[in-house]
Design a protein around this motif. Structure first.
Motif, PDB file in Angstrom:
ATOM      1  N   ASP A 115       0.823  -1.204   0.000  1.00  0.00           N
ATOM      2  CA  ASP A 115       0.000   0.000   0.000  1.00  0.00           C
ATOM      3  C   ASP A 115       0.862   1.262   0.000  1.00  0.00           C
ATOM      4  OD1 ASP A 115      -2.267   1.447  -0.054  1.00  0.00           O
ATOM      5  OD2 ASP A 115      -2.828   1.152   2.041  1.00  0.00           O
ATOM      6  N   ILE A 116       2.007   1.197   0.706  1.00  0.00           N
ATOM      7  CA  ILE A 116       2.890   2.368   0.778  1.00  0.00           C
ATOM      8  C   ILE A 116       3.651   2.559  -0.526  1.00  0.00           C
ATOM      9  CG2 ILE A 116       4.906   3.340   1.955  1.00  0.00           C
ATOM     10  CD1 ILE A 116       3.949   1.925   4.498  1.00  0.00           C
ATOM     11  N   THR A 117       4.224   1.486  -1.030  1.00  0.00           N
ATOM     12  CA  THR A 117       5.085   1.609  -2.214  1.00  0.00           C
ATOM     13  C   THR A 117       4.294   1.907  -3.487  1.00  0.00           C
ATOM     14  OG1 THR A 117       4.976  -0.800  -2.472  1.00  0.00           O
ATOM     15  CG2 THR A 117       6.861   0.097  -1.259  1.00  0.00           C
ATOM     16  N   ASP A 118       3.000   1.542  -3.511  1.00  0.00           N
ATOM     17  CA  ASP A 118       2.186   1.806  -4.701  1.00  0.00           C
ATOM     18  C   ASP A 118       1.516   3.174  -4.674  1.00  0.00           C
ATOM     19  OD1 ASP A 118       2.891  -0.685  -5.551  1.00  0.00           O
ATOM     20  OD2 ASP A 118       0.997  -1.650  -5.016  1.00  0.00           O
ATOM     21  N   SER A 119       1.670   3.902  -3.580  1.00  0.00           N
ATOM     22  CA  SER A 119       1.009   5.206  -3.450  1.00  0.00           C
ATOM     23  C   SER A 119       1.774   6.268  -4.236  1.00  0.00           C
ATOM     24  CB  SER A 119       0.912   5.607  -1.982  1.00  0.00           C
ATOM     25  OG  SER A 119       0.149   4.663  -1.259  1.00  0.00           O
ATOM     26  N   CYS A 120       1.043   7.149  -4.867  1.00  0.00           N
ATOM     27  CA  CYS A 120       1.619   8.294  -5.578  1.00  0.00           C
ATOM     28  C   CYS A 120       0.856   9.562  -5.152  1.00  0.00           C
ATOM     29  CB  CYS A 120       1.540   8.100  -7.089  1.00  0.00           C
ATOM     30  SG  CYS A 120       2.491   6.686  -7.699  1.00  0.00           S
ATOM     31  N   PRO A 121       1.111  10.074  -3.968  1.00  0.00           N
ATOM     32  CA  PRO A 121       0.332  11.209  -3.454  1.00  0.00           C
ATOM     33  C   PRO A 121       0.693  12.501  -4.179  1.00  0.00           C
ATOM     34  CG  PRO A 121       2.109  10.696  -1.951  1.00  0.00           C
ATOM     35  CD  PRO A 121       2.147   9.645  -3.013  1.00  0.00           C
ATOM     36  N   HIS A 122      -0.308  13.344  -4.309  1.00  0.00           N
ATOM     37  CA  HIS A 122      -0.111  14.672  -4.897  1.00  0.00           C
ATOM     38  C   HIS A 122      -0.631  15.765  -3.976  1.00  0.00           C
ATOM     39  CE1 HIS A 122       1.134  12.867  -8.688  1.00  0.00           C
ATOM     40  NE2 HIS A 122       0.071  12.067  -8.629  1.00  0.00           N
ATOM     41  N   LEU A 123      -1.742  15.498  -3.305  1.00  0.00           N
ATOM     42  CA  LEU A 123      -2.313  16.473  -2.399  1.00  0.00           C
ATOM     43  C   LEU A 123      -1.723  16.321  -1.010  1.00  0.00           C
ATOM     44  CD1 LEU A 123      -6.056  16.190  -3.490  1.00  0.00           C
ATOM     45  CD2 LEU A 123      -4.321  17.783  -4.330  1.00  0.00           C
ATOM     46  N   GLN A 124      -1.849  17.368  -0.209  1.00  0.00           N
ATOM     47  CA  GLN A 124      -1.304  17.355   1.140  1.00  0.00           C
ATOM     48  C   GLN A 124      -1.958  16.268   1.988  1.00  0.00           C
ATOM     49  OE1 GLN A 124       1.240  19.028   2.209  1.00  0.00           O
ATOM     50  NE2 GLN A 124       1.131  18.271   4.311  1.00  0.00           N
ATOM     51  N   GLU A 125      -3.250  16.094   1.826  1.00  0.00           N
ATOM     52  CA  GLU A 125      -3.963  15.076   2.596  1.00  0.00           C
ATOM     53  C   GLU A 125      -3.472  13.676   2.242  1.00  0.00           C
ATOM     54  OE1 GLU A 125      -8.589  13.607   3.385  1.00  0.00           O
ATOM     55  OE2 GLU A 125      -8.140  15.336   2.096  1.00  0.00           O
TER      56      GLU A 125
END
Length: 621
Positions: A115-125
């Motif tokens: 779940d961590i390695t596949d995440s690509c966050p863009h927003l602060q939340e």
């Protein structure tokens, strides 16, 4: 009958035996039933021909005999077989157990890591959400505290902030998957080391248990429990051996004691003793590892305190390796806790298989049976024969070894688990042999004996007595495991018994679909790319080289390219060519310069003017 048909018959027998035992109110495992089938088939008293096709009557007899033996809970032989099956299926050495534990931990953490390695966050939340997942991973990987404890979560978050601020989450997410996983492991170790250091300084870590102190109390307690079980085993074995020897010497006592199943009880005690020795060895190894790790942990912690003490900021290259070292040592303590729980559980569960001893032979009964007899311990028997040894010159074709003449004697593999090779088949006794008498090496295998006389008798015809021991193991099937005789019974393989082939009680005929793949080119390629087999291609290259001979190559170096790289430029020389165009001529005419004098008038009424021409001639310009 083909092997597949034989296998189907065996499975049918095992299934029917299990169903019959269930009807009788006794639940048995397939593995235990399979072992019992082997025991019944091997027993020469049942007169089964294992190399021939079984008739329907033979199958029914096997089923009936197996059910009878499985339901006879008063027989020590059944308890011994159950003990062997249980230990064989549940015991694992240190390396196997720790590998399995680490593999299970990685499997439990795999969804979080994914779940961590596949995440690509863009927003602060989204970034904050990924950071919270990293905190959860660090907490779960360290095993220090509950994820539901708010105080623990805050402590982990603060420690993680010191090594991985939240503003760097974008840098983390830009890494490749493999680097992310490695970073997560590093974060977990760093945070664990920081929390352990804070606990040592009294600034946190209240939820962290003092594992070294717990181990210092638990390991001696577990060792004492195993020692008590071993002492009881030794006493029982010595008493049973004394009674069995008295039966062989006195016919009256033989008649009196023949119904007590003393041999089965002796084999049960010896097997329980062998398993307890394995567990005791593991407990001693754990104690040594804990002691060594405690010294390393204290040294690392002191070094870390000296590095960090009274400093506002510390170089990460100095403290991070120390934090990681603390984490690895603490993981070692956690592994030892797991091993200790495993050993304790195994010890407690094995005890149920020896309870039949106290049921069949209460203390009062043993005391009355031993009246007038002298019970000798194994140590006393060894001391009695310590001064005697085999005379090598009496044997021309036999090789004898002695402890003082062979290196690494303790690593020498003695047959029959170190018991006397003569007493097993002849007397049906399991007596520890004395290596000081002499170790017979026959067909690359080593044998020990309880007396010089037994050694001489065995050495006269070793194959005969080895076969006697095999026949004794067929009669008492539990001896196959106790005496480590699996190699003698490899031809009888009706059922798979264990996780590894070298530990199986019944080795199966393995059939499987397999495939293999090899590299096309194992060695590095040796292809000469400049090779040409076409003579016309070679001719074309030769002409090209010949043309280059008439060309010139020039190089130029500038200040900007100096010490950077070498540039080469090849040009054709410029031609010297000139052209002539029309001539450009010009001409310049003189400028007229004419002046008049007397235009302003004079005193006379008549005006007189004079014209002066100063224009230059054309030829003068």
């Amino acid at each position: 009958m083909s092997s597949d048909q034989a296998w189907n018959v065996v499975k049918k027998i095992i299934r029917e035996i299990g169903q019959e035992c269930t009807i009788q109110g006794q639940t048995v495992s397939e593995i235990l039933v399979a072992f019992m089938v082997k025991a019944v088939a091997l027993d020469p008293r049942n007169d089964f021909k294992v190399d021939q096709i079984l008739t329907k009557e033979d199958v029914q007899n096997i089923i009936q005999l197996c059910v009878t033996r499985l339901l006879d809970t008063t027989n020590p032989s059944l308890s011994t077989i159950k003990m062997q099956v249980y230990f064989d299926m549940n015991y694992a050495n240190r390396a196997e157990l720790l590998r399995e534990q680490h593999r299970d931990l990685e499997a439990r953490l795999a969804p979080v890591v994914r779940d961590i390695t596949d995440s690509c966050p863009h927003l602060q939340e989204e970034m904050e959400n990924v950071y919270r997942k990293i905190v959860s991973y660090v907490l779960l990987a360290s095993g220090l505290g509950s994820p539901t404890d708010i105080g623990v979560v805050r402590e982990v978050t603060a420690a993680l902030q010191s090594v991985f601020p939240q503003r760097e989450i974008m840098t983390f997410t830009s890494l490749c998957k493999k680097n992310k996983e490695q970073q997560l492991k590093t974060f977990a170790m760093l945070v664990t080391g920081i929390r352990l250091y804070n606990k040592a300084c009294g600034k946190g870590g209240s939820s962290i248990e003092d594992l070294p102190a717990i181990l210092n109390e638990a390991i001696p307690s577990a060792t004492r429990t195993i020692d008590e079980g071993l002492n009881n085993c030794h006493l029982r074995a010595h008493q049973y051996t004394t009674l069995l020897e008295s039966m062989q010497e006195d016919q009256h006592r033989h008649t009196q004691l023949s119904s007590f199943k003393l041999k089965e009880a002796l084999f049960n005690v010896r097997q329980y003793e062998a398993f307890l020795c394995i567990l005791l060895s593991d407990a001693i190894t754990s104690a040594q590892e804990v002691e060594k790790m405690q010294v390393q942990f204290a040294t690392t912690m002191e070094q870390l305190k000296n590095t960090v003490e009274n400093k506002v900021s510390v170089d990460a290259n100095e403290v991070f390796p120390l934090f990681i070292a603390l984490s690895k040592l603490w993981t070692g303590f956690q592994d030892e806790m797991l091993l200790l729980k495993f050993l304790t559980s195994l010890t407690n569960n094995l005890q149920q298989f020896s309870e039949i001893q106290s049921q069949l032979f209460p203390e009062e009964l043993l005391t009355s049976l031993l009246e007038g007899l002298t019970v000798k311990s194994d140590e006393e028997r060894l001391r009695e024969t310590m001064g005697t040894r085999v005379n090598v010159s009496d044997f021309k074709n036999q090789e004898w070894l002695f402890p003082e003449t062979i290196e690494h004697f303790d690593q020498l593999l003695i047959q029959y688990h170190g018991f006397c090779a003569h007493a097993i088949g002849v007397k049906g006794l399991t007596l520890p042999g004395n290596p000081a008498i002499g170790i017979l090496k026959h067909k690359e295998k080593c044998y020990v004996f309880t007396s010089k006389e037994a050694a001489y008798i065995f050495a006269q015809d070793p194959d005969k007595f080895i076969q006697l021991n095999v026949e004794k193991a067929k009669e008492y099937t539990e001896l196959i495991q106790l005496l480590q005789l699996h190699h003698q019974f490899e031809y009888l393989v009706p059922y798979a018994q264990a996780r590894t082939p070298d530990k199986c009680l019944m080795k199966p005929t393995v059939k499987c679909d397999s495939s293999s793949q090899t590299d096309t080119h194992i060695l590095p390629p040796t292809i000469v790319t400049s090779y040409e087999w076409n003579e016309w291609e070679m001719r074309r290259k030769a002409i090209k080289l010949a043309n280059l001979r008439s060309k010139l190559t020039h190089a130029m170096q500038t200040d900007l390219s100096n010490m950077r790289r070498q540039n080469c430029t090849q040009v054709y020389l410029p031609k010297d060519v000139s052209t002539q165009t029309k001539r450009d001529n010009s001409s310049n005419v003189p400028r007229p310069q004419i002046f008049l004098e007397g235009l302003r008038g004079q005193s006379s009424p008549t005006t007189h003017t004079v014209k002066v021409n100063l224009t230059r001639a054309v030829d003068e310009t």
